[in-house]
Each structure stands twice: as C-alpha cells, then as structure tokens.
Design an enzyme around this catalytic site. Structure first.
Site, PDB file in Angstrom:
ATOM      1  N   CYS A   2       7.630  -5.100  -8.374  1.00 45.27           N
ATOM      2  CA  CYS A   2       8.342  -4.121  -9.009  1.00 45.27           C
ATOM      3  C   CYS A   2       7.597  -3.375  -9.953  1.00 45.27           C
ATOM      4  O   CYS A   2       6.309  -3.662 -10.257  1.00 45.27           O
ATOM      5  CB  CYS A   2       9.199  -5.394  -9.871  1.00 45.27           C
ATOM      6  SG  CYS A   2      10.104  -6.562  -9.033  1.00 45.27           S
ATOM      7  N   ARG A  27       3.732   0.101  -4.198  1.00 43.86           N
ATOM      8  CA  ARG A  27       3.426  -1.323  -4.605  1.00 43.86           C
ATOM      9  C   ARG A  27       4.650  -2.227  -3.732  1.00 43.86           C
ATOM     10  O   ARG A  27       4.426  -3.334  -3.777  1.00 43.86           O
ATOM     11  CB  ARG A  27       3.902  -1.468  -6.004  1.00 43.86           C
ATOM     12  CG  ARG A  27       2.936  -0.820  -7.253  1.00 43.86           C
ATOM     13  CD  ARG A  27       3.376  -0.935  -8.491  1.00 43.86           C
ATOM     14  NE  ARG A  27       3.835  -2.193  -9.061  1.00 43.86           N
ATOM     15  CZ  ARG A  27       2.899  -2.878  -9.556  1.00 43.86           C
ATOM     16  NH1 ARG A  27       1.766  -2.093  -9.903  1.00 43.86           N
ATOM     17  NH2 ARG A  27       2.946  -4.178 -10.163  1.00 43.86           N
ATOM     18  N   TRP A  75      11.422  -5.457  -6.291  1.00 39.14           N
ATOM     19  CA  TRP A  75      11.264  -6.246  -4.841  1.00 39.14           C
ATOM     20  C   TRP A  75      11.839  -7.570  -5.390  1.00 39.14           C
ATOM     21  O   TRP A  75      11.486  -8.268  -6.108  1.00 39.14           O
ATOM     22  CB  TRP A  75       9.798  -6.391  -5.161  1.00 39.14           C
ATOM     23  CG  TRP A  75       9.175  -7.003  -3.651  1.00 39.14           C
ATOM     24  CD1 TRP A  75       8.720  -6.218  -2.596  1.00 39.14           C
ATOM     25  CD2 TRP A  75       8.861  -8.311  -3.198  1.00 39.14           C
ATOM     26  NE1 TRP A  75       8.261  -7.195  -1.646  1.00 39.14           N
ATOM     27  CE2 TRP A  75       8.292  -8.541  -2.187  1.00 39.14           C
ATOM     28  CE3 TRP A  75       8.798  -9.670  -4.146  1.00 39.14           C
ATOM     29  CZ2 TRP A  75       7.851  -9.766  -1.537  1.00 39.14           C
ATOM     30  CZ3 TRP A  75       8.531 -10.676  -3.673  1.00 39.14           C
ATOM     31  CH2 TRP A  75       7.953 -10.663  -2.217  1.00 39.14           C
ATOM     32  N   ASN A  99       9.818  -6.898 -15.047  1.00 41.64           N
ATOM     33  CA  ASN A  99       9.062  -7.408 -13.889  1.00 41.64           C
ATOM     34  C   ASN A  99       8.678  -8.949 -13.936  1.00 41.64           C
ATOM     35  O   ASN A  99       8.424  -9.091 -15.235  1.00 41.64           O
ATOM     36  CB  ASN A  99       7.621  -6.693 -14.004  1.00 41.64           C
ATOM     37  CG  ASN A  99       7.908  -5.205 -13.363  1.00 41.64           C
ATOM     38  OD1 ASN A  99       8.932  -4.999 -12.895  1.00 41.64           O
ATOM     39  ND2 ASN A  99       6.783  -4.434 -13.418  1.00 41.64           N
ATOM     40  N   GLY A 100       8.592  -9.636 -13.004  1.00 39.47           N
ATOM     41  CA  GLY A 100       8.396 -10.978 -13.297  1.00 39.47           C
ATOM     42  C   GLY A 100       9.481 -12.104 -12.930  1.00 39.47           C
ATOM     43  O   GLY A 100      10.516 -11.614 -12.378  1.00 39.47           O
ATOM     44  N   GLU A 482      -9.456 -10.915   8.987  1.00 35.85           N
ATOM     45  CA  GLU A 482      -8.788  -9.811   8.474  1.00 35.85           C
ATOM     46  C   GLU A 482      -8.353  -8.809   9.829  1.00 35.85           C
ATOM     47  O   GLU A 482      -7.410  -8.152   9.209  1.00 35.85           O
ATOM     48  CB  GLU A 482     -10.154  -9.256   7.641  1.00 35.85           C
ATOM     49  CG  GLU A 482      -9.929  -7.767   7.242  1.00 35.85           C
ATOM     50  CD  GLU A 482      -8.697  -7.749   6.197  1.00 35.85           C
ATOM     51  OE1 GLU A 482      -8.181  -8.639   5.776  1.00 35.85           O
ATOM     52  OE2 GLU A 482      -8.344  -6.279   5.866  1.00 35.85           O
ATOM     53  N   LYS A 486      -4.554  -7.459   9.178  1.00 36.52           N
ATOM     54  CA  LYS A 486      -4.246  -5.867   9.146  1.00 36.52           C
ATOM     55  C   LYS A 486      -3.450  -5.749  10.235  1.00 36.52           C
ATOM     56  O   LYS A 486      -2.391  -5.087   9.975  1.00 36.52           O
ATOM     57  CB  LYS A 486      -5.558  -5.113   9.454  1.00 36.52           C
ATOM     58  CG  LYS A 486      -5.757  -3.984   8.732  1.00 36.52           C
ATOM     59  CD  LYS A 486      -5.604  -4.132   7.213  1.00 36.52           C
ATOM     60  CE  LYS A 486      -6.015  -5.289   6.499  1.00 36.52           C
ATOM     61  NZ  LYS A 486      -5.503  -5.556   5.174  1.00 36.52           N
ATOM     62  N   GLU A 489       0.148  -7.088   9.475  1.00 34.41           N
ATOM     63  CA  GLU A 489       0.919  -6.486   8.019  1.00 34.41           C
ATOM     64  C   GLU A 489       1.511  -5.044   8.731  1.00 34.41           C
ATOM     65  O   GLU A 489       2.620  -4.920   8.144  1.00 34.41           O
ATOM     66  CB  GLU A 489      -0.121  -6.136   7.144  1.00 34.41           C
ATOM     67  CG  GLU A 489      -0.541  -7.354   6.303  1.00 34.41           C
ATOM     68  CD  GLU A 489      -1.730  -6.970   5.460  1.00 34.41           C
ATOM     69  OE1 GLU A 489      -1.729  -7.216   4.052  1.00 34.41           O
ATOM     70  OE2 GLU A 489      -2.629  -6.258   5.746  1.00 34.41           O
ATOM     71  N   HIS A 505      -9.966 -25.684  21.103  1.00 30.66           N
ATOM     72  CA  HIS A 505      -9.361 -26.506  20.233  1.00 30.66           C
ATOM     73  C   HIS A 505      -7.812 -26.176  19.988  1.00 30.66           C
ATOM     74  O   HIS A 505      -7.353 -26.862  19.145  1.00 30.66           O
ATOM     75  CB  HIS A 505     -10.161 -26.816  18.853  1.00 30.66           C
ATOM     76  CG  HIS A 505     -11.541 -27.224  19.227  1.00 30.66           C
ATOM     77  ND1 HIS A 505     -11.630 -28.536  19.661  1.00 30.66           N
ATOM     78  CD2 HIS A 505     -12.543 -26.692  19.035  1.00 30.66           C
ATOM     79  CE1 HIS A 505     -13.105 -28.681  19.745  1.00 30.66           C
ATOM     80  NE2 HIS A 505     -13.504 -27.476  19.358  1.00 30.66           N
ATOM     81  N   LYS A 601       2.345  -4.550  -2.815  1.00 28.59           N
ATOM     82  CA  LYS A 601       0.713  -4.262  -2.870  1.00 28.59           C
ATOM     83  C   LYS A 601       0.147  -5.177  -4.083  1.00 28.59           C
ATOM     84  O   LYS A 601      -0.837  -5.664  -3.905  1.00 28.59           O
ATOM     85  CB  LYS A 601       0.647  -2.534  -3.266  1.00 28.59           C
ATOM     86  CG  LYS A 601      -0.872  -2.231  -3.637  1.00 28.59           C
ATOM     87  CD  LYS A 601      -1.615  -2.063  -2.332  1.00 28.59           C
ATOM     88  CE  LYS A 601      -3.161  -1.718  -2.431  1.00 28.59           C
ATOM     89  NZ  LYS A 601      -3.578  -2.228  -1.294  1.00 28.59           N
TER      90      LYS A 601
HETATM   91  C1  G6P Z   1      -1.019  -8.360  -1.443  1.00 33.40           C
HETATM   92  C2  G6P Z   1      -1.315  -7.085  -0.611  1.00 33.40           C
HETATM   93  C3  G6P Z   1      -2.617  -7.528  -0.011  1.00 33.40           C
HETATM   94  C4  G6P Z   1      -3.727  -7.977  -0.845  1.00 33.40           C
HETATM   95  C5  G6P Z   1      -3.428  -9.203  -1.557  1.00 33.40           C
HETATM   96  C6  G6P Z   1      -4.255  -9.744  -2.780  1.00 33.40           C
HETATM   97  O1  G6P Z   1      -0.582  -9.328  -0.257  1.00 33.40           O
HETATM   98  O2  G6P Z   1      -0.642  -6.823   0.152  1.00 33.40           O
HETATM   99  O3  G6P Z   1      -3.251  -6.254   0.855  1.00 33.40           O
HETATM  100  O4  G6P Z   1      -5.106  -8.466  -0.090  1.00 33.40           O
HETATM  101  O5  G6P Z   1      -2.047  -9.232  -2.085  1.00 33.40           O
HETATM  102  O6  G6P Z   1      -4.107  -8.723  -3.857  1.00 33.40           O
HETATM  103  P1  G6P Z   1      -5.394  -8.326  -4.693  1.00 33.40           P
HETATM  104  O7  G6P Z   1      -4.725  -7.155  -5.589  1.00 33.40           O
HETATM  105  O8  G6P Z   1      -5.435  -9.472  -5.717  1.00 33.40           O
HETATM  106  O9  G6P Z   1      -6.668  -8.089  -4.004  1.00 33.40           O
END
Ligand code: G6P
Length: 606
Positions: A2, A27, A75, A99-100, A482, A486, A489, A505, A601
């Site tokens: 949000c 975001r 959101w 927000n929250g 990672e 990626k 996502e 395993h 985000k």
């Molecule tokens: C969300 C984002 C990720 C990020 C994670 C941690 O899931 O989509 O890209 O790695 O939060 O966010 P931060 O701002 O704490 O690195």
C-alpha cells in the site's frame, strides 16, 4: 504494498495525488483511490480497481480544482481487490487512507454504532471509529488520537474531514510516513519517491507520532497530545534515478546499471592501493569489532539470499567467527539465543520490511548490537539500527530485486574485511577480496555488454518450460536460490533452487521434459564434483543450461560461458546472467515485468 499520498496547498490536488500514486506503483498494488475536498467541504471520492491509469481516467472526467486531498494504492489484506474495498474510506465527515493492519478491527467494529459498512476492510472500521469520536466540539486530530489509542496493530494513516478543510492529520505506528514541506504547501507520502520533484525537505514521522499539516505549518505531537519538535531533513533522491531512461522496463535498467550502482557501494570503502577497506557508519570501535565472535544476518527474500552468499565470504575472511543467516519471518518468533559478542546485520533494500524490522527491534531489546545493510536512505530500519552501511544502489523500482542484491553482498563483504582487519587477520585472503571487489564493477560491465543478446536467444529456448531447477555448490548455492526466486517472481515458471550435492536426495526425481535445469559451474576445486552432478542430470534426460566460467568442455544442452578473471566473486557475475535470463523469459511470456502479479516491493505487513 500500500502507498499513501496527501496534498494541501494551492495547486490542483487531484493531479499531484495521481502523479504521486504513479510513483508508488512500483510497490505493488491492486486498486487505487483519491478524495479531494473543496474549501466548503464538498468531497470528490474516486476509486478504481486495477492500475492508477484507471483512476486517472476517472479524474479526467471529474476534474476538480480542490487544493486538499489524500490518495492511496491498496494491496489487499482484508477483502478482495475491488472498488468498494479501495481507499479512501469514509464515515460521516471523515475520510481516511491507511497502510498496515488493524488487528482488533473485529472488536472495534462491534463497538461503533450507526455506521453502515460498505467494505470488508479493517480501514473502514478505523474511519467509523474516528467519526464516532468526532463530535461537533472535537478537533479532527483529537478524534484521530483517541481512535488510535484504542487501536491494536500497525498503521500509517492520513485523515481529512469535510468539516475542517484546511488540514490533513497523519499518524504512524509501524508503517512509514514522510511529510514533505514545500513553500505554502505540504505533501505527505509513505515513500519519499512520491515527494521528488515537489520538495527536498522532509520530516520523517516516528512511531507513536501524529502531525497536523496545514499548507503553511506542520505540528507534531505524541499520542498523549504532547508537542514534539520536528526535524526537517533533506531528501537525496533525484528525478533521473526514478525514471526508465530509455529502457523498456525498470528491471532491465536496474540490471544494466549494476556497474555504476556497485561503484557507489564501493566508493571510498575499498582502497586497493592501501590494501584495506573501511566503513564509516558502523559506530563500532576497532576494539569492539575485535571482540565480535558471532554474526547473525537477517533478511527476507532476496536480502536473505544476499546474506546467505555473504556468509561464505565472511567465514572465509574471519576464521574465529560463527555465522548464522535467518529468514526474518521465522526468526522473530523463535526462542533464539544469541551468544555474547554477537552482532546482527539487518539486511533490507527498502528498510521497511515488517518482519525484518520486528527482528531488529527484538534483537535490540536483548542488548545485541545491530547494523543495517540498507538501501533506502532514511527508512525505518536505517533509522533504528545502532550503525550500519547504506548500500547506495539508488532507488530500486522494479519489484524483483537485482542491483540491491549485488550491492548488499558487496557491502557485507566489506564489513567482513573490516572485521578481519580489526582482528589482525593476514593480508593474503583480505587482498584477494579487495582486489576482486575493486574490479567487480568493470567485470559486470563487460559481461552485460557482451551477454545480453545471447541471453535473449537462450531465453527463447527455455521460456516454454513449466518448471526449472537451479543448482549450485558452495557460493553458487545461494546464487542458485536467488536465480530460482528471480525466475518464479517474474516469469511465473515454478522454480526451485538446490545445492547440487542435494540432487540425489530428492530433486532428481523431478527431472522430465517439463523441466529445465540451470547448473552453475565454477572452474575451481569443486569443478569435478559439479560435473558429476551435471552427468547425473544428463543421464536422466535433463535439459541443462550451464552457466560457467570454464573454457573447458561442458556437456550440457546449452552452455553460457563467462570470461572473467574473478574467482571469489565470480558468483555475483553468474547471478547477473541469471537476472538477464529471468528478464528475457518474462518479456517473452508477456508478463508485467516490473510489477509481477501478487507481489509487493515493500512488504510492510506481516
Ligand atoms: C519483497 C520484495 C523482494 C525483497 C523482499 C525483502 O518480497 O518483492 O524483492 O527481496 O521483499 O525486501 P527488503 O526491502 O527488506 O530487502
């Protein structure tokens, strides 16, 4: 997640609010809305499911000159994405964006009477509660204060009233709020990027603070209505940094700008001529650093994986160090024990992730030193840690994190160097890292320039698969995790990361024609073992895409070779290849690369 914007001044609030909301789009959100008020209290409430563009088409049909308003990108937490659930919410004269999460909203809902609820949100309950306390002799700020005293949960709120059209009341508990101070106008936002271009002066609200904003004044107070003096700070982000600059997507721009963002991370901190590294903001003396025996690294998502990778570097640099890397959402609820002489590295791009912040507070409460590894300047985590290092990767707009990862790993490695120096550890290992860090931006630059087209082609082959397995050993294991993150996502291909040694395993059972396997292979002491893993996958009819720095023969369906002088930090270059792969596959699939479905985000709720 949000986003909040608010405006009071003499310009047209509608256009400033929609412009601000557009800046917050990165975001992640599913609906948007604004309300503006005329001087005599006529409210224009416009809300739409979907993108801010939908909202903008409503404002162009209902254009108002009002100079006061609040806006929101939502959101969904309580209630599906819909126009009715979108903010602002109204109760009587009161309009609110939030927000929250209000945790006790059900109990509060039973207590407020006379309001007919139209949405399924916790926020509308807060609006109704404020309105029920807002009788004719009460000021808006007092009603908001009383309501928030009854509220359990987290909030950043902006509230306006049709009865007091000269003010916006904002308050914060756990969700960021920034007040931008202009000349004869004030903006409020949950994220500094919405203020850029309007003002460079800002007041960052702390938890438990409320502000009454008029066009010419900001009055701060605590929840007991006691005045607090406001500290005005400079916002350092420039306009260029939050624009696409000719790229089709922010994600590609952010992948491509890694050489320069990494240079900013390293600047003045890695000094190869003097064989040393230095970090300015740790707020720890050499003696304090010398006594550190245990490091716990905390993060979520990509930040967590950056921690996993950095841990290998730290333990190589400092022999007597024990290191653990923890996912914040788990760690915060565990009965964890941190030994004496521990330091916590709190890693976060946004500096606002709710779980990471909660860990930070709990660790601090136990008297353990906390250091931030944060990108967003002025963010809550950056403000609450005892010391730390800004990674200086610049604004990261695309939801999937790329350049922040590279800079986080580099920054934590520099921390490892600083620790090693303080402990008087020999120059040899130190020098190898210092030399590699110093050339890393150039190496990434060269690889980006030479490999992008190749990865675009490779992506054509692999975009059709339903599943992917990412495999790597040693420092390439976190890189595999990672890489899988990626890909899932942004391409929505189901992807898992595994240590190559774990293949037998379990994951080997998955291999069939619906899968492709990304195998990360470094030409080092584990090369032969990685090749054995590759042979095992090949023997089961796997479709292997090998990413490797060797010039030797590699028996894989596709081989992407990187030509690099790096050894210790080669995994960061291989990760760049994975970023390009995920990006091009997502583009081929026609996905919303910068704002993937369901993701946010900055995850400011649990
Ligand atoms: C969300 C984002 C990720 C990020 C994670 C941690 O899931 O989509 O890209 O790695 O939060 O966010 P931060 O701002 O704490 O690195």
């Amino acid at each position: 997640m949000c986003g909040i914007v608010g405006y009071i001044g003499s310009r047209q609030a509608q256009s400033i609010l929609t412009g601000g909301l557009r800046r917050l789009e990165y975001r992640g959100y599913d609906s948007a809305g604004i309300v503006t008020l005329s001087e005599n209290g006529d409210a224009t409430l416009l809300r739409a499911k979907g993108k801010v563009a939908e909202l903008s088409s409503l404002t162009s049909k209902n254009s108002k000159v009002d100079g006061l308003g609040i806006g929101h990108t939502r959101w969904a937490t309580h209630g599906a994405p819909s126009e009715l659930n979108a903010h602002p919410h109204q109760a009587g004269d009161v309009y609110i964006v939030h927000n929250g999460i209000i945790e006790n909203y059900k109990e509060l809902k039973e207590e407020v009477s006379g309001h007919e609820f139209k949405s399924e949100t916790d926020t509308e309950v807060l609006a109704a509660l404020i309105n029920s306390l807002y009788d004719s002799d009460t000021k808006l700020e007092d009603a908001v204060t009383q309501a928030l005293q009854l509220t359990v949960g987290t909030y950043g709120v902006a509230v306006v009233s049709t009865r007091e059209t000269g003010k916006i009341v904002v308050a914060r508990q756990g969700s960021p709020l920034i007040i931008g101070v202009g000349s004869d106008e004030v903006l409020v936002a949950s994220d500094a990027s919405a203020l850029i271009g309007h003002t460079t002066e800002a007041i960052y609200l702390n938890d438990g603070e409320l502000a009454v904003c008029t066009a010419n004044n900001v009055e701060l107070r605590d929840m007991a209505s006691q005045p607090i003096s406001a500290k005005v700070e400079k916002i350092e982000v420039d306009m260029q940094a939050i624009q696409k600059q000719g790229y089709d997507h922010f994600l590609l721009k952010e992948i491509m700008e890694q050489p320069s963002t990494l240079r900013s991370t390293l600047n003045g901190r890695v000094i190869p001529e003097q064989h040393r590294a230095q970090l300015g903001g740790l707020n720890m003396t050499t003696d304090e650093l010398r006594t550190v025996e245990h490091v716990v690294i905390i993060g979520c998502g990509t930040a967590y994986y950056a921690g996993l990778l950095a841990a290998y570097n730290l333990e190589r640099l400092v022999e007597d160090l024990t290191i653990e890397v923890q996912v914040a959402s788990e760690f915060r609820y565990r009965s964890f024990h941190l030994p004496k002489n521990s330091v916590a590295l709190v890693v976060s791009q946004s500096g606002e992730t709710a779980d990471t912040l909660a860990c930070l507070r709990e660790i601090k409460r136990r008297g353990v030193k906390t250091l931030g590894v944060v990108n967003a300047v002025g963010s809550t985590i950056a403000r609450e840690v005892d010391g730390g290092v800004y990674v200086h990767a610049g604004p990261e707009i695309s939801v999937a994190s790329t350049k922040a990862f590279t800079s986080q790993v580099a920054a934590m490695t520099i921390f490892g160097l600083q620790l090693a120096q303080a402990k008087g550890i020999g120059l040899k290992e130190l020098d190898a890292y210092i030399e590699e860090l110093a050339v890393l931006p150039d190496e990434i630059e060269r690889i980006l320039a030479t490999k992008n087209d190749e990865l675009k082609e490779v992506a054509e082959t692999y975009a059709t698969y339903e599943h992917a397995l990412f495999l790597g050993r040693d420092t390439l294991f976190p890189v595999a995790l990672e890489g899988a993150l990626k890909l899932k996502e942004i391409s929505y291909i189901q992807a898992e990361g595994y240590a190559t040694g774990e293949l037998k395993h379990g994951p080997i059972a998955l291999i069939d024609d619906r899968f492709f396997e990304v195998m990360l292979i470094q030409d080092n002491w584990l090369f032969d073992k990685s090749l054995s893993g590759l042979a095992e996958v090949n023997a089961r009819g796997g479709h292997v895409l090998a990413i490797t720095d060797t010039q030797k023969e590699v028996d894989a369906e596709t081989v992407v070779r990187i030509d690099t002088t790096l050894d210790l930090l080669a995994p960061l270059v291989m990760n760049v290849i994975q970023q390009l792969l995920a990006y091009h596959i997502a583009v081929i699939k026609g996905n919303d690369v910068d704002q993937p479905r369901n993701l946010a985000k900055s995850v400011t709720v649990e």
